[in-house]
Design an enzyme around this catalytic site. Structure first.
Site, short mmCIF file in Angstrom:
data_model
loop_
_atom_site.label_atom_id
_atom_site.label_comp_id
_atom_site.label_asym_id
_atom_site.label_seq_id
_atom_site.Cartn_x
_atom_site.Cartn_y
_atom_site.Cartn_z
CD GLU A 157 -51.50 71.48 -35.02
OE1 GLU A 157 -50.61 72.29 -34.68
OE2 GLU A 157 -52.61 71.82 -35.46
CE LYS B 232 -47.55 74.51 -26.33
NZ LYS B 232 -47.26 73.42 -27.33
NE ARG C 17 -59.95 72.83 -34.46
CZ ARG C 17 -59.02 73.39 -35.21
NH1 ARG C 17 -59.04 73.21 -36.52
NH2 ARG C 17 -58.04 74.10 -34.68
CE LYS D 252 -51.50 73.45 -26.55
NZ LYS D 252 -52.90 73.87 -26.52
CG HIS E 32 -46.87 73.84 -37.08
ND1 HIS E 32 -47.50 74.54 -36.08
CD2 HIS E 32 -47.70 72.82 -37.39
CE1 HIS E 32 -48.66 73.96 -35.81
NE2 HIS E 32 -48.80 72.92 -36.60
N GLY F 129 -54.56 78.53 -30.39
CA GLY F 129 -54.57 79.77 -31.14
C GLY F 129 -53.45 80.73 -30.77
N GLY F 130 -52.38 80.18 -30.16
CA GLY F 130 -51.26 81.04 -29.81
C GLY F 130 -51.42 81.74 -28.47
#
Length: 623
Positions: free
Chosen positions: A275, A158, A297, A116, A208, A164-165
């Protein structure tokens, strides 16, 4: 064009890919673990190869086994689906090195977007708006704390390799920062073998928003508009829709153009998703929508994009992987109507959303909408994999129409004995704030208590259970005289047990107006209503118009008789307790179905009994 395709995945996504491949005349190969030996995707494919034990780490995540299965069957290409190895650059490279076609982006593109912090730096250089924060190499507690103070609280920690959180912590005050950082790093290390983190400004009214992009080997990149995935629980998406409600054309054009720049920056090929996190405190505005990450993906929620564009994204993937250009240019793509998808999970909302596993003895999702599933009646929900049962997808000319359709489908779900979140989905959709698009990523958590339906049956459900049993009794006794009335005194009453409560309920005067569906077996009646299943153990069955044997009191489940209140020859009244059975750590009172006499008594205190054992018989009072 690819002639034979191996699908390195399972469940509904494997079934989804098989469907498109078959339509294109492409032969398919499934892979499966021990747990999936009889799974729907295995039954649906042209061939299937066993790749190991049930745990994913010993089967679906072992790249060497996947590639060997492709070689063994003569498959030319591997489609990874989503999850498992779909974003593993090393696996993608191994597929290519084995001389096979990788249906996905180049390994270098996956790698570029895999971390990220590096991705955010790359996006900033490409002119893509990025959330204010810190992605520096100095990972000392002191530097991170200093950067967090400068960003201003609340701040989000993060994991750079997260997903996946996992590896995410919101910090509301400086005093909590070091403890939250330690917790986040510990989880990141355990989940991703990498405890490096980045910091982001916490968005107070976050939505989101993600954009579907598609690239090919000829330098073309297009977007297929946006999706809103704000309805989440613990960072896991529950309901997704396209287009995003409240998105005006100017904002859409700007954010979709940014997504295309992001894809071009990594020379992207195939299907991907950019995103974004939007600060929706003043509606959706381009200057308040920031890049979060790229999923290299196909996404779980891709069907809503397909529904509003008329594009089959899997077909595009296979064509582009075969060397063809993207089938449509940007100016040929447009939005038609509104689509919504809900993820139907095997979980118990009343039990803290814990997964619910086991056999799907009864499985009916209706015939409306688009159902994407990897299971059928009789299949198993395994504890080894994600508990998603199906994706429920609808298209409508308007958002209101789509909401109403999907809520109706969720309310009509019939699954037993596995529990699902169908009623929870319907409640989310029927919520006034959702209907008015007043939503953000905290929507579910803020309304959780009101969104979880009670699993206690109301009077109407009890009545339906008795009525279903009455119908079953009538089918068993088709020699009843003409003029027989269901509402005659003492006729077709039954004693039911639900969640420790016992009631004797008489059949309704008419069985043609049932407001639910259900089924009856020798041990129970199950009523389906509003997306839930209510089970009633049958303590006894009886009919004043039939033989005395219909007053048999049977054990609803295996257990121990801990009290006997009557003796042979005793006169009893409807609802009177006859004995108590202890089973499943609960006491179950067995009661008289009607006024009558105890003519047989086989139960004794302390005795262990099996399900359906006749414990006593009550003969009804003669009219």
């Amino acid at each position: 064009m690819i002639e034979k395709l191996l699908i390195a995945n399972r469940g509904e996504i494997a079934c989804r890919i098989i469907r498109t491949a078959r339509d294109m005349g492409i032969a398919t190969v499934a892979v499966y673990s021990d747990a999936d030996a009889r799974a729907l995707h295995v039954r649906s494919a042209d061939e299937a190869v066993h790749i190991g034990p049930s745990p994913a780490a010993e089967s679906y995540l072992v790249g060497e086994k996947i590639i060997a299965a492709a070689k063994q069957t003569g498959a030319q290409a591997i489609h990874p689906g989503y999850g498992f190895l779909s974003e593993n650059a090393a696996f993608a490279q191994a597929v290519i090195d084995a001389g096979l076609i990788w249906v996905g982006p180049k390994p270098s593109s996956i790698e570029a977007m895999g971390l990220k912090d590096a991705a955010k730096k790359l996006m900033r250089a490409a002119g893509v708006p990025v959330t204010p924060g810190y992605e520096g190499e100095d990972q000392s507690v002191e530097r991170l704390k200093s950067e967090a103070d400068a960003i201003g609280y609340p701040v989000l920690i993060k994991a750079v390799a997260g997903g996946g959180g996992k590896g995410m912590r919101k910090v509301d005050a400086a005093v909590d920062f070091e403890a939250m950082l330690e917790s986040c790093r510990r989880e990141a290390k355990a989940s991703f073998s990498n405890d490096e983190v980045l910091l982001e400004k916490w968005i107070t009214s976050p939505r989101h928003i993600e954009v579907q992009v598609f690239g090919d080997a000829h330098g073309n990149v297009v977007h297929l508009f946006e999706r809103d995935c704000s309805l989440q629980r613990r960072h896991q998406k529950v309901i997704e829709e396209a287009p995003a409600p409240g998105m005006d054309e100017a904002t859409r054009e700007e954010i979709c153009a940014a997504a295309v720049r992001a894809a071009k920056a990594v020379d992207y090929e195939g299907a991907g998703t950019i995103e974004f996190i939007a600060d929706a405190s003043e509606g959706l505005r381009a200057d308040r929508i920031f890049f979060m990450e790229m999923n290299t993906r196909l996404q779980v929620e891709h069907p809503v994009t397909e529904e509003i564009t008329g594009v089959d994204l899997v077909e595009w993937q296979l064509r582009v992987a075969s060397g063809e250009p993207i089938p449509l240019a940007q100016d040929a793509l447009y939005i038609d109507g509104h689509a919504i998808e809900a993820r139907l999970y095997a979980e118990d909302p009343n039990g803290g959303f814990l997964p619910s596993t086991g056999a799907l003895d009864h499985f009916d999702l209706g015939t409306e909408g688009r159902i994407e599933t990897g299971v059928a009646e009789g299949d198993m929900i395994s504890p080894f994999y994600d508990p998603m049962v199906a994706k429920l997808v609808v298209w409508g000319e308007t958002r209101d129409e789509a909401i109403d359709q999907l809520a109706g489908i969720a309310e009509g779900v019939e699954i037993w004995p596995v529990k699902t979140n169908a009623a929870f989905i319907a409640n989310c959709l029927r919520d006034e704030d959702f209907e008015n698009a007043n939503l953000d990523t905290g929507f579910i958590e803020s309304k959780l208590d009101s969104l979880v339906s009670s699993d206690e049956a109301d009077d109407g459900i009890w009545q339906n259970a008795a009525d279903f049993i009455a119908l079953a009794e009538l089918e068993e006794h088709d020699d009843l005289p003409m003029g027989f009335r269901l509402n005659a005194p003492g006729v077709l009453a039954t004693t039911l047990l639900h969640k420790g409560q016992s009631r004797t309920v008489a059949a309704a005067s008419s069985l043609n107006e049932l407001d639910a569906t259900g089924f009856v077996d020798p041990a129970r009646a199950v009523v389906f209503a509003d997306g839930q299943a209510f089970a009633f153990e049958r303590q006894s069955r009886g009919s004043g118009a039939a033989a005395a044997g219909d007053g048999a009191i049977v054990a609803p489940m295996p257990g121990k008789v801990i009290a006997v209140d009557v003796a042979e020859g005793d006169t009893v009244t409807a609802g009177q307790r006859l004995m108590v059975l202890e089973a499943m750590k609960m006491e179950h009172a067995l009661t008289a179905p009607f006024d009558g006499t105890v003519t047989e008594l086989s139960a004794s205190e302390g005795a262990q009994v099996q399900v359906e054992a006749v414990l006593c018989v009550v003969e009804p009072v003669e009219e």
